[in-house]
Design a protein around this motif. Sequence first.
Motif, PDB file in Angstrom:
ATOM      1  N   ALA A  41      -5.291  -1.285  -8.386  1.00  0.00           N
ATOM      2  CA  ALA A  41      -5.994  -2.159  -9.340  1.00  0.00           C
ATOM      3  C   ALA A  41      -5.473  -2.014 -10.769  1.00  0.00           C
ATOM      4  CB  ALA A  41      -7.490  -1.870  -9.304  1.00  0.00           C
ATOM      5  N   THR A  42      -4.541  -1.097 -11.002  1.00  0.00           N
ATOM      6  CA  THR A  42      -3.969  -0.946 -12.344  1.00  0.00           C
ATOM      7  C   THR A  42      -3.482  -2.303 -12.841  1.00  0.00           C
ATOM      8  OG1 THR A  42      -3.093   1.178 -11.580  1.00  0.00           O
ATOM      9  CG2 THR A  42      -2.272   0.363 -13.702  1.00  0.00           C
TER      10      THR A  42
ATOM     11  N   GLY B 268      -9.876  -9.728  -0.889  1.00  0.00           N
ATOM     12  CA  GLY B 268     -10.179 -10.049   0.503  1.00  0.00           C
ATOM     13  C   GLY B 268      -9.351  -9.299   1.536  1.00  0.00           C
ATOM     14  N   ARG B 269      -8.461  -8.409   1.078  1.00  0.00           N
ATOM     15  CA  ARG B 269      -7.600  -7.733   2.046  1.00  0.00           C
ATOM     16  C   ARG B 269      -7.779  -6.225   1.980  1.00  0.00           C
ATOM     17  NH1 ARG B 269      -1.803 -10.220   2.221  1.00  0.00           N
ATOM     18  NH2 ARG B 269      -2.052  -9.527   4.357  1.00  0.00           N
TER      19      ARG B 269
ATOM     20  N   CYS C 116       0.841  -1.206   0.000  1.00  0.00           N
ATOM     21  CA  CYS C 116       0.000   0.000   0.000  1.00  0.00           C
ATOM     22  C   CYS C 116       0.876   1.256   0.000  1.00  0.00           C
ATOM     23  CB  CYS C 116      -0.915   0.018   1.228  1.00  0.00           C
ATOM     24  SG  CYS C 116      -2.173  -1.273   1.215  1.00  0.00           S
ATOM     25  N   GLU C 117       1.925   1.238   0.822  1.00  0.00           N
ATOM     26  CA  GLU C 117       2.827   2.392   0.914  1.00  0.00           C
ATOM     27  C   GLU C 117       3.562   2.635  -0.401  1.00  0.00           C
ATOM     28  OE1 GLU C 117       3.129   4.447   3.654  1.00  0.00           O
ATOM     29  OE2 GLU C 117       1.365   3.297   4.278  1.00  0.00           O
ATOM     30  N   ILE C 118       4.020   1.540  -1.011  1.00  0.00           N
ATOM     31  CA  ILE C 118       4.798   1.634  -2.254  1.00  0.00           C
ATOM     32  C   ILE C 118       3.928   2.206  -3.385  1.00  0.00           C
ATOM     33  CG2 ILE C 118       5.838   0.193  -4.075  1.00  0.00           C
ATOM     34  CD1 ILE C 118       6.794  -1.664  -1.660  1.00  0.00           C
TER      35      ILE C 118
ATOM     36  N   ARG D  64     -10.193   3.152   2.383  1.00  0.00           N
ATOM     37  CA  ARG D  64      -9.861   1.722   2.490  1.00  0.00           C
ATOM     38  C   ARG D  64     -10.836   0.952   1.621  1.00  0.00           C
ATOM     39  NH1 ARG D  64     -11.317  -2.485   6.686  1.00  0.00           N
ATOM     40  NH2 ARG D  64     -12.760  -0.912   7.434  1.00  0.00           N
ATOM     41  N   VAL D  65     -10.294   0.114   0.753  1.00  0.00           N
ATOM     42  CA  VAL D  65     -11.148  -0.742  -0.072  1.00  0.00           C
ATOM     43  C   VAL D  65     -10.687  -2.180   0.107  1.00  0.00           C
ATOM     44  CG1 VAL D  65     -11.633   1.041  -1.812  1.00  0.00           C
ATOM     45  CG2 VAL D  65      -9.647  -0.436  -2.106  1.00  0.00           C
TER      46      VAL D  65
END
Length: 287
Positions: free
Chosen positions: A188-189, A266-267, A177-179, A261-262
Amino acid sequence: MPELPEVETIRRGLEKYLVEDTIEKIVLMRNDIICGDADDFVASVTGERVVGTGRRGKVLWLELDGGTGIGVHLRMSGRLLLVPGTAQVPKHTHLVAKLGSGRQLLYVDARRFGRLELLGLDHLGEAVLLRNIGPDALSEELTAEDLIEAAASHGIGIKQFLLDQRHVAGIGNIYVCEILHRAGLHPATPARRVTPAEMRALLRVTREVLQEAIEYGGTTLSDGGYENALGEWGGYRQVLRVYGREGEWCRTEGCRGKIVRVKMAGRSTYLCPVCQAKGKRRTARKP
Ligand SMILES: [Zn+2]
């Protein structure tokens, strides 16, 4: 779950405090934490001196003087703790290595997904723990060209692509997420729609984020969990720009976005809809 910066911090602690010590005795409380034959494991490492440490991705190992090693994958909640010989052994301790120095090395794991394995240092590729583990994210063996080539055949999102340890080893849900936030890419790209220039930048920020987190001793979330080899928490949580910051302002300079947050695969996935809008448009334009 400990990721590359946490495992590297543990490895550095063991390198500093454990090398040259000898494993005098192993007390194994649960055989099922060992990959392979548990009796063979205990017999092979008893009496050995620790001569070094190593790591690839989230797997670390102790190098022993006989040419063997102890591989460790901490998975969800495993901890390796170096404690005085007189210390009370905490709950969920599954292995105690009594050391020549009088101290003890403990393997503690509440959820018991972690594994230890006897390794042959000359043929690490045969280890169960290292099977399907690609080049380490910080290793010079890994190039942007490798990632560009691997991504070309992947319709999956770039987040899932980076989490696949076969492509690049060591990244988990927090750092991915940070990267992606720092790279300005929507998670999602589709991996194959990330341009070569973006992939080069992505590998550069991957290393930046991971190195920075190592300098802070990794990330311990507010509910605890990860500890280094001496039982100390990592300080990178204060520095995280998106992970765990739902509803807070984006930390990118000049950005007026709020972190959302999405769920993806599942995560929980944290992102800034403003500075990570770039790849989103590409996801909508499916071929
Ligand atoms: Zn932003």
